[in-house]
Structures are given as structure tokens and as C-alpha cells.
Write a protein that holds these residues in place. Structure first.
Motif, PDB file in Angstrom:
ATOM      1  N   PHE A  19       0.835  -1.204   0.000  1.00  0.00           N
ATOM      2  CA  PHE A  19       0.000   0.000   0.000  1.00  0.00           C
ATOM      3  C   PHE A  19       0.872   1.258   0.000  1.00  0.00           C
ATOM      4  CE2 PHE A  19      -2.697  -3.232   2.105  1.00  0.00           C
ATOM      5  CZ  PHE A  19      -3.734  -3.257   1.190  1.00  0.00           C
ATOM      6  N   SER A  20       1.829   1.265  -0.908  1.00  0.00           N
ATOM      7  CA  SER A  20       2.752   2.392  -1.014  1.00  0.00           C
ATOM      8  C   SER A  20       2.000   3.669  -1.383  1.00  0.00           C
ATOM      9  CB  SER A  20       3.815   2.095  -2.078  1.00  0.00           C
ATOM     10  OG  SER A  20       4.542   3.263  -2.400  1.00  0.00           O
ATOM     11  N   ILE A  21       2.452   4.792  -0.828  1.00  0.00           N
ATOM     12  CA  ILE A  21       1.843   6.085  -1.144  1.00  0.00           C
ATOM     13  C   ILE A  21       1.987   6.394  -2.621  1.00  0.00           C
ATOM     14  CG2 ILE A  21       3.953   7.394  -0.652  1.00  0.00           C
ATOM     15  CD1 ILE A  21       0.348   8.493   0.155  1.00  0.00           C
ATOM     16  N   ARG A  22       3.040   5.851  -3.258  1.00  0.00           N
ATOM     17  CA  ARG A  22       3.231   6.089  -4.688  1.00  0.00           C
ATOM     18  C   ARG A  22       2.155   5.417  -5.523  1.00  0.00           C
ATOM     19  NH1 ARG A  22       8.300   4.618  -2.968  1.00  0.00           N
ATOM     20  NH2 ARG A  22       8.051   2.558  -3.917  1.00  0.00           N
ATOM     21  N   ASN A  23       1.542   4.374  -4.959  1.00  0.00           N
ATOM     22  CA  ASN A  23       0.490   3.650  -5.680  1.00  0.00           C
ATOM     23  C   ASN A  23      -0.902   4.158  -5.359  1.00  0.00           C
ATOM     24  OD1 ASN A  23       2.655   2.134  -6.463  1.00  0.00           O
ATOM     25  ND2 ASN A  23       1.738   0.160  -6.042  1.00  0.00           N
ATOM     26  N   LYS A  24      -0.986   5.147  -4.500  1.00  0.00           N
ATOM     27  CA  LYS A  24      -2.310   5.610  -4.076  1.00  0.00           C
ATOM     28  C   LYS A  24      -2.988   6.389  -5.196  1.00  0.00           C
ATOM     29  CE  LYS A  24      -4.708   7.787  -0.230  1.00  0.00           C
ATOM     30  NZ  LYS A  24      -4.569   8.459   1.069  1.00  0.00           N
ATOM     31  N   LEU A  25      -4.200   5.952  -5.543  1.00  0.00           N
ATOM     32  CA  LEU A  25      -4.966   6.622  -6.588  1.00  0.00           C
ATOM     33  C   LEU A  25      -5.866   7.705  -6.026  1.00  0.00           C
ATOM     34  CD1 LEU A  25      -6.039   3.521  -8.721  1.00  0.00           C
ATOM     35  CD2 LEU A  25      -4.251   5.176  -9.254  1.00  0.00           C
ATOM     36  N   GLY A  26      -6.327   7.544  -4.813  1.00  0.00           N
ATOM     37  CA  GLY A  26      -7.229   8.540  -4.249  1.00  0.00           C
ATOM     38  C   GLY A  26      -7.850   8.057  -2.966  1.00  0.00           C
ATOM     39  N   GLN A  27      -8.794   8.855  -2.482  1.00  0.00           N
ATOM     40  CA  GLN A  27      -9.460   8.571  -1.221  1.00  0.00           C
ATOM     41  C   GLN A  27     -10.948   8.779  -1.388  1.00  0.00           C
ATOM     42  OE1 GLN A  27      -7.657   7.870   1.717  1.00  0.00           O
ATOM     43  NE2 GLN A  27      -9.401   7.677   3.078  1.00  0.00           N
ATOM     44  N   GLY A  28     -11.716   7.742  -1.208  1.00  0.00           N
ATOM     45  CA  GLY A  28     -13.165   7.863  -1.273  1.00  0.00           C
ATOM     46  C   GLY A  28     -13.764   7.901   0.114  1.00  0.00           C
ATOM     47  N   GLY A  29     -15.086   7.941   0.173  1.00  0.00           N
ATOM     48  CA  GLY A  29     -15.757   8.009   1.456  1.00  0.00           C
ATOM     49  C   GLY A  29     -15.551   6.777   2.304  1.00  0.00           C
ATOM     50  N   PHE A  30     -15.206   5.636   1.670  1.00  0.00           N
ATOM     51  CA  PHE A  30     -15.073   4.391   2.414  1.00  0.00           C
ATOM     52  C   PHE A  30     -13.633   3.935   2.565  1.00  0.00           C
ATOM     53  CE2 PHE A  30     -19.570   3.438   0.873  1.00  0.00           C
ATOM     54  CZ  PHE A  30     -20.118   3.896   2.049  1.00  0.00           C
ATOM     55  N   GLY A  31     -12.674   4.723   2.089  1.00  0.00           N
ATOM     56  CA  GLY A  31     -11.289   4.352   2.283  1.00  0.00           C
ATOM     57  C   GLY A  31     -10.432   4.651   1.070  1.00  0.00           C
TER      58      GLY A  31
END
Length: 825
Positions: A506-518
Motif C-alpha cells: 500500500f505504497s503512497i506512490r500507488n495511491k490513486l485517491g481517497q473515497g468516502g469508504f477508504g
């Protein structure tokens, strides 16, 4: 002011046009005023410059081939060279350091590396990092990224090392034309959790709030939609706290800087338009100036006046408060009970000691100077604060933990969007019931009997609570096991270890975004398939019921306009959904971005409208489950590589055999601005609820504007109101997005038809709205269109009217993230 700065920079560059470009600096090849050092891809350029043609000369770095350009780093900002000195040079000294020399060969600036290096060279990387390399090993022994000036580039960091005292803060220019250090600085605090600050000299000027491992919770609109590259690294043992950010495409044409006037701004280059785009900026209003309302005061930019005292507090100086000077703040009305001597005259007069209580304040920017208490859950956090008489307030956030406050509560703000819960300690509300004097006449034996009876009752009650807790805990474990086994029998499962590998832990570089559920991460499975991994957070509000609902529904629904579920994972507390990866992300990231919305031509927008309509038609009528989505909005429409739309996020969906019937629910969930009137106000929903949301979405796609944040000529009205006003005046086509209007003259009849259908979908009465089969026929031109009825929300209000109403009634959250918002009647 920024425009003036850029204009002046252009002027200085025009004064000293370089004749020779170098790719490195060495002892044998120094840099002179008629030369520049460039990066390999010509992204950045370093050389001599004189702001506004002044008599001072500096060595600085700027973006190359960008008009207007931007100076991002200055070497000798403390010691400028005289412009008339033409014999200045940037070279490598005998000790291997990079040196700036004046005409008399005096060292004006140096990298000051202690270790000696022979044959070292300096080069400019494509990231904007000036590096000094050792001649023998080739290792970097100094880099400009460790010494920022007023600008933070992707990959740079700003922060503090409390053990060494080293501060890597951004420090503003003195003025827009003077690079010497100014009054304002931007950096991180070393506390847990850390916070970003702007200081004006030694005084706090702006505060971004606590870091919750993905964002700063004091920034209400911090972009959590997609590609959040913000990162904070904190090492308590080493005493370091650093903030950095990255960009998704690895092109460093973004920067964060602190202006000479104390504004922090995020800027990026729009290659298609050929200009800088000025995005987020702080502080934006008076409420964001640190401590505007003083101790125990709360600021709301939408209210008049903007400052008020916290409940249970009153202004220290009513006279100053009425004059609009709120810095003195507020003080407590009633003294707290905790810590009092129960045998004191004051306590006896009040009838004994009563426990203080906590008042819940929602959607808050939490106060400054919190204390982190580790290893406590939400209940323990409250108990800890209640049992500590010095504790004035607490807050519990799953991604942070327990935070408590002991000193004056400073810099509190009330948000209309986002925010956290703050629990404020107040004295028990004493009531004069005349029992105080009777208490003194109770005999000692009677007191003993009462005490023993009370203790026995407490013990019995505690035992009952304990055994009930054990029974419920065992029952929950059993239910969770059964639910998991039920899911395992129907769904493709992916083990947690495979997901960790796919997302690089769950690297920050792989983060696509943040929705209401996570959060959502990009990943790659062992077979090479790219996927989007949605990791449900424990604070999301989406429990096993919603998780099970989404997995079962989406796994059994197959349509080209619905997102495809690849698999899921349930291990321990982890609840994870794995979807197909769609490279163009969600519709809102393009549609509402001024830099990117031009990519959505009218033809593409019409295709998206038709695709979403067909997806809803499948859900309502063609799928055997017959599903009502209940949360249709732009952020839940994903786009594939060809911009084909796919409806996503089925956590709130419901399936019924007869979708036309109105159904009542006590739990109204969804997003304000997209919910139909009968659903938002009465908890009644049907397939016509989705039709209403689809109408809002249509008008957003046509206009390129959000319904929930639309403003026209300073009036507070939503997009629906504006669309209806134009329609009534025969100017409906004027709602069309300016980014595409020039190219869609030939399609005006089609545009008018879509506006017409959108207005039909947002009619107040569910029975007046068309169903999805009719809408698909209308879009294909195979059906006549009836006249729409005006929506109720067409009354226009002044901003003051809106602000006064917010004060009197409270403001509902307008959020792109899904939340439970209201209980239906």
C-alpha cells in the motif's frame, strides 16, 4: 502580485540572454554570467540573474522554456553580488566544493562539504536538484534539495530535525523582486501528529492541522479525490519530521511556494494551455489566519460575525468583541467540577460533586497544541480525559488515535465541508433544586448505608455489563465468521499477501485517491493484470453489511457500463475490493479541472451521458437483481482508456423486485446535491431517485460545474436553479461549458435536448420524472419531450441570507464523499 513577479523575471532574463549552455561545472569549466547550466532534458536552467534589472546579482535556478518562468532556488540570497562585477564565476574549488566567487576571487557562497573531494563536478538534474558529485566514487556529496529557499519541488522535503536543530523550512523572498530572506516561513512541527505552519517571524500565521496519514485535517478542501502524492515521514527516535509531495507522471512541473506576502500556493504547468495553473492557496480568508478568534473562540467564514465563543464560554471583553477585535478570545462561564474538594463549602452548596460532561462539536478544525495519548481506543480516550482534571477536550480519529488538549484551545474553525469531531469538557449543568441544605443534615450512619448500597449497586451493574459485553463479543465473532464463510462461497477471493505484493505494501506512490469508504491503490496482480484496490478503512462507516452488499451486487452484475469486480479479501479486520483498473480515473477529476476539461469534447460528453444512461437502464430494468444505486455522482463514474463510462461504488445500492415503488428507509445515505427531495427529506427512494441524480449529473457534464459549489454573480444558488433560470429565459444553451462551446455550435440541438432531459429528471415529484427506458429513447431522438416543471430550489438568495440561515439552522455538509447524513421520518 505573482503576475508582477513573473513580468519582472522575464525582464531580468531578457537582460542577460545566455550564449552558452553547460551540462556540468568543474574546476576546469566554471560557469560565467554569459552561460547557464541546464538539465539533460532541458527542464531546468541555472545561472546568474538580476531581479528587475537591479544592481544585485544572484545565482538561481528556474524552469527553462516556460513563459513566464519561475525562479525556484537561489544560492546567495543572503549575499548578493554587485551587478557591475563581470568577473564573477561559479566553479569547483581545490577542496572539491562548489563555490561562487566575486571578481576578486573571494568566496561569496559555497556548498561547505567537510570531506575533501578531488575532481568533483556539479550538475543539474531533471528534477531541479543541483548536485555535487565526488570525483572518485560519483556519489552525491551535496544537493540543493537539502537547502530549499522559497519553493518546494516534487521530491524535495521541508521539515525539522529536533536533535540537530536543523530546519529545512521554505523562507519567502523579502519582496517579489528581492530574493533575500523575507518574514514568512513554511515548515512542519515535530509534535505527534505533526502539523504544517506558516510563521510570520516567530509568530504563527497559518496552520494546516494534524496529519492523519493521508492528509492534513485542518485543510478542508485538501485534494483527496485522486493521485494524492502528499507524504509526511516522522521518525520519533531520530527526531525528524519531513513533508514532501510527488506527481503522478514524474514530470517536475509542479511546485509549492511561500510568497513574500505569506501565502502558500500550489502551482502546476498546464502543457495543453501553455500556462501556469494556480491551484490551492492558504490562507484564503480571515478564518484561516491563526488565532483570529482567540482562545476558546471558533471561526466560521460563512457566518456573520465570523467569530463566536465555544458553548459554555463568553467573550473576555464584550466591548472589544463588538468592535470586531476577537483576538482576546473567551473564558469559561461555569467552573469545572473536576478537582474540587468535595468537602469544601462551594461543593456542598452545590449539592456535591457532579461529573463534568463532554459536548460534541462536529466538522471542526481541531485546536492547536494537542497531546497524543497512544494505545487508547475511542472509549478509553474519553475516560482518560474525564479522569484527568487538566484535560479540556479530546478527539479520537482512527488514523491518528487519541488526542487531548490541556491548554487554551486556539485556532478552532467550523467547516461546512469535512472536519472532525471535538469533544469539549463542560461543567455539569447545575439546577437549583433546593437539595443542597438537606444534604448537610444527613447523619453519618445514614451516609455509610447510602455509600455501601451505592457501591453494591455499582459492583452488580459492572458485573452485568461485563458478562453482557462478553456475550455480545462472542456473538459478533460468530456472526463475522458466518458472514465471511457466506462471502467465500460466492466470490473470487484474493489473499492479503498477494494484495500487499500487488500494491507494494500500500505504497503512497500507488495511491490513486481517497473515497468516502477508504483509500484506493493501483496494483498489479501476479498475472500482470492492473487493478484498483479499495481498502475499506475502519472509520469509513461501511461495515460488513455494505461490504457484502457491494461485493455480491457487483459480482452478479455484468454490463459494459458497470465497473468489473476482480475479487475481494477478508482477513482479520481487512475488507478489500479489487476492481479492474481504469486509466482515466473518475469523471470528476477531468470534468471539474479547468486544465483538463477541454479534453472532454461535446461528442465525448454525450457518449458519457448515453453510457451512464444505459448502465442505469440495465440496473433498473435489465438485470435480474433490479438495483437502485442511491449514490450516482461524477466521482462514481470511472472512465476507461477510450473514455467509456463505468458506474462504480455499489456500497449503498439496494435491490428490489419492483423498483418503481417508493420505499421508506430510516437511514438516508448518499451525497447532498445529488439526492432527490423525497429521499433527502423523507427517506423515500425508488428508481426515480437515481433518475434525479442522473439529471444533476447530466447538467454537470453539460456545464462542467459542480452543483454543490456553483456560484453565479455572487448569488448563492445551485446549478439546477441557474439552469432553470436560463431555460425560462430561452437561453438554456448558455449553460454549456465554455471549454467546449466554440466547438459544438453544430450540435446545439443535441445540447438543448440534453438540457431539456436533465430538467425533466430533476423535477420535484418522482411521478413527473421519466424512467430510464424513456430517457434512453429521448437521448436517441426517438421520443417527444414534455415541458419540464420548475424545481423548488430556484429561489435566489444573497450570500448574507445564506450565512444567516446557516447560523440559525446549522449547515449540512456538502461533500464529494459518501456519508450517512440524515434520518428519514
Amino acid at each position: 502580485m505573482i503576475f508582477v513577479y513573473y513580468s519582472l523575471l522575464l525582464f531580468l532574463l531578457s537582460r542577460s540572454v545566455p550564449s552558452v549552455a553547460l551540462y556540468s561545472v568543474s574546476s576546469s569549466e566554471p560557469l560565467f554570467p554569459n552561460q547557464t547550466l541546464v538539465s539533460s532534458s532541458l527542464n531546468f536552467e541555472l545561472g546568474f540573474f538580476s531581479p528587475n534589472g537591479s544592481n544585485n546579482r544572484y545565482v538561481g535556478m528556474w524552469y527553462k522554456n516556460f513563459i513566464p518562468s519561475k525562479v525556484v532556488w537561489v544560492a546567495n540570497r543572503d549575499r548578493p553580488l554587485p551587478f557591475k562585477d563581470q568577473l564573477v564565476s561559479l566553479t569547483i574549488g581545490s577542496d572539491g566544493n562548489l563555490r561562487l566567487l566575486d571578481g576578486a576571487r573571494n568566496v561569496v557562497w559555497s556548498t561547505n562539504v567537510s570531506m575533501k573531494s578531488k575532481g568533483s563536478t556539479a550538475a543539474l538534474l531533471d528534477t531541479g536538484n543541483l548536485v555535487l558529485r565526488d570525483g572518485d566514487s560519483g556519489n552525491i556529496i551535496w544537493e540543493s534539495f537539502d537547502y530549499p529557499t522559497d519553493t518546494l519541488l516534487p521530491g524535495m522535503k521541508t521539515g525539522i530535525n529536533v536533535k540537530t536543530g536543523e530546519k529545512q523550512y521554505l523562507v519567502s523572498w523579502k519582496t517579489d523582486i528581492d530574493p533575500s530572506p523575507g518574514n514568512f516561513s513554511l515548515g512542519m512541527t515535530p509534535e505527534v501528529p505533526p502539523q504544517p505552519f506558516i510563521w510570520n517571524g516567530p509568530d504563527p500565521h497559518w496552520r494546516g492541522g494534524q496529519w492523519d496519514k493521508s492528509k492534513f485535517i485542518g485543510i478542508a478542501d485538501m485534494d483527496m479525490t485522486y493521485l494524492n502524492g502528499y507524504n509526511v515521514q516522522q521518525d520519533i527516535q531520530q527526531g525528524t519530521t519531513y513533508f514532501s509531495f510527488s506527481v503522478s507522471n514524474n514530470i517536475s512541473f509542479d511546485y509549492l511556494f511561500i510568497s513574500s506576502e505569506g501565502y502558500c500556493e500550489l502551482v502546476d504547468w498546464d502543457d495543453e494551455v501553455g500556462e501556469w495553473h494556480h491551484g490551492w492557496k492558504a490562507p484564503r480568508d480571515r478564518c484561516e489566519i491563526y488565532g483570529t478568534c482567540g482562545p476558546f473562540g471558533i471561526c466560521n467564514a460563512s457566518a456573520l460575525p465570523i467569530c463566536r465563543c465555544l458553548d459554555g464560554f463568553t467573550p473576555k471583553s464584550q466591548e472589544e468583541w463588538e468592535l470586531g477585535n476577537w483576538m482576546g478570545g473567551c473564558h469559561r462561564i461555569k467552573e469545572l467540577q473536576c478537582g474540587r474538594d468535595p468537602n469544601s463549602a462551594a461543593s456542598i452548596a452545590l449539592g456535591g460533586i457532579q461529573n463534568d460532561y463532554f459536548l460534541k462539536l462536529s466538522q471542526m478544525k481541531l485546536p492547536d497544541v494537542s497531546t497524543y495519548v497512544p494505545f487508547l481506543d475511542a472509549g478509553d480516550c474519553q475516560d482518560w480525559c474525564l479522569n484527568n482534571c487538566s484535560c479540556l477536550a479530546y478527539s479520537y480519529i482512527d488514523t491518528i488515535g487519541c488526542m487531548v488538549w490541556f491548554d487554551e484551545l486556539m485556532d478552532i474553525q467550523s467547516f461546512n465541508i469535512s472536519g472532525e469531531d471535538l469533544f469539549l469538557r463542560l461543567a455539569f449543568d447545575e439546577r437549583e433544586n433546593g437539595t443542597g441544605n438537606d444534604q448537610n443534615n444527613i447523619g453519618s450512619s445514614t451516609k455509610i448505608i447510602i455509600s455501601l448500597t451505592t457501591i453494591s449497586a455499582i459492583i452488580a451493574l459492572g458485573a452485568g455489563i461485563y458478562f453482557r459485553y462478553r456475550w455480545r463479543a462472542n456473538k459478533k465473532v460468530k456472526i463475522r465468521k458466518e458472514e465471511k464463510e457466506d462471502l467465500l462461497s460466492d466470490l473470487p477471493m484474493i489473499d492479503f499477501k498477494s494484495i500487499l505484493v500487488a500494491t507494494s505494501n500500500f505504497s503512497i506512490r500507488n495511491k490513486l485517491g481517497q473515497g468516502g469508504f477508504g483509500p484506493v491503490y493501483k496494483g498489479m496482480l501476479q498475472d500482470g493484470k492492473e487493478v484498483a484496490v479499495k481498502r475499506l478503512s475502519s472509520s469509513s462507516g461501511q461495515g460488513m453489511e455494505e461490504f457484502k452488499n457491494e461485493t455480491i451486487l457487483i459480482s452478479k452484475l455484468q454490463h459494459r457500463n458497470l465497473v468489473k469486480l476482480i475479487g475481494c479479501c477478508i482477513e482479520g479486520e481487512e475488507k478489500i475490493l479489487v476492481y479492474e483498473y481504469l486509466p482515466n480515473k473518475s469523471l470528476d477529476t477531468i470534468l471539474f479541472d479547468p486544465r483538463r476539461k477541454g479534453k472532454l469534447t461535446w461528442e465525448k460528453r454525450f457518449d458519457i451521458i448515453q453510457g451512464v444512461a444505459k448502465g442505469l437502464l440495465y440496473l433498473h430494468r435489465d438485470s435480474w437483481l433490479r438495483v437502485i444505486h442511491r449514490d450516482l455522482k461524477a466521482s462514481n463514474i470511472l472512465l476507461d482508456e477510450k473514455m467509456n463510462p463505468k458506474i462504480s461504488d455499489f456500497g449503498l445500492a439496494r435491490n428490489f423486485q419492483t423498483t418503481q415503488d417508493l420505499v421508506n428507509t430510516r437511514r438516508v445515505v448518499g451525497t447532498l446535491g445529488y439526492m432527490s427531495p423525497e429521499y433527502a427529506m423523507g427517506g423515500m427512494f425508488s428508481e426515480k431517485s437515481d433518475v434525479y441524480s442522473f439529471g444533476v449529473l447530466m447538467l454537470e457534464i453539460i456545464s462542467g460545474k459542480r452543483n454543490t459549489s456553483f456560484c453565479y454573480l455572487g448569488r448563492t444558488l445551485n446549478l439546477l436553479s441557474y439552469a432553470w433560470q436560463l431555460w425560462e429565459e430561452g437561453r438554456g444553451v448558455e449553460i454549456l461549458d465554455e471549454a467546449i462551446s466554440v466547438n459544438s455550435i453544430a450540435s446545439r440541438p443535441e445540447v438543448v435536448k440534453c438540457i431539456w432531459i436533465g430538467l425533466l429528471c430533476i423535477q420535484d415529484q418522482a411521478t413527473d420524472r421519466p424512467n430510464m427506458p424513456s430517457i434512453v429513447l429521448m437521448l436517441s431522438g426517438e421520443s417527444d419531450l414534455p415541458d419540464p416543471k420548475p424545481p423548488t430550489l430556484t429561489s435566489f438568495q444573497s450570500p448574507m441570507d445564506h450565512e444567516i440561515r446557516d447560523q440559525q439552522e446549522g449547515t449540512l455538509s456538502i461533500n464529494t464523499m459518501t456519508r450517512t447524513v440524515i434520518d428519514g421520518r
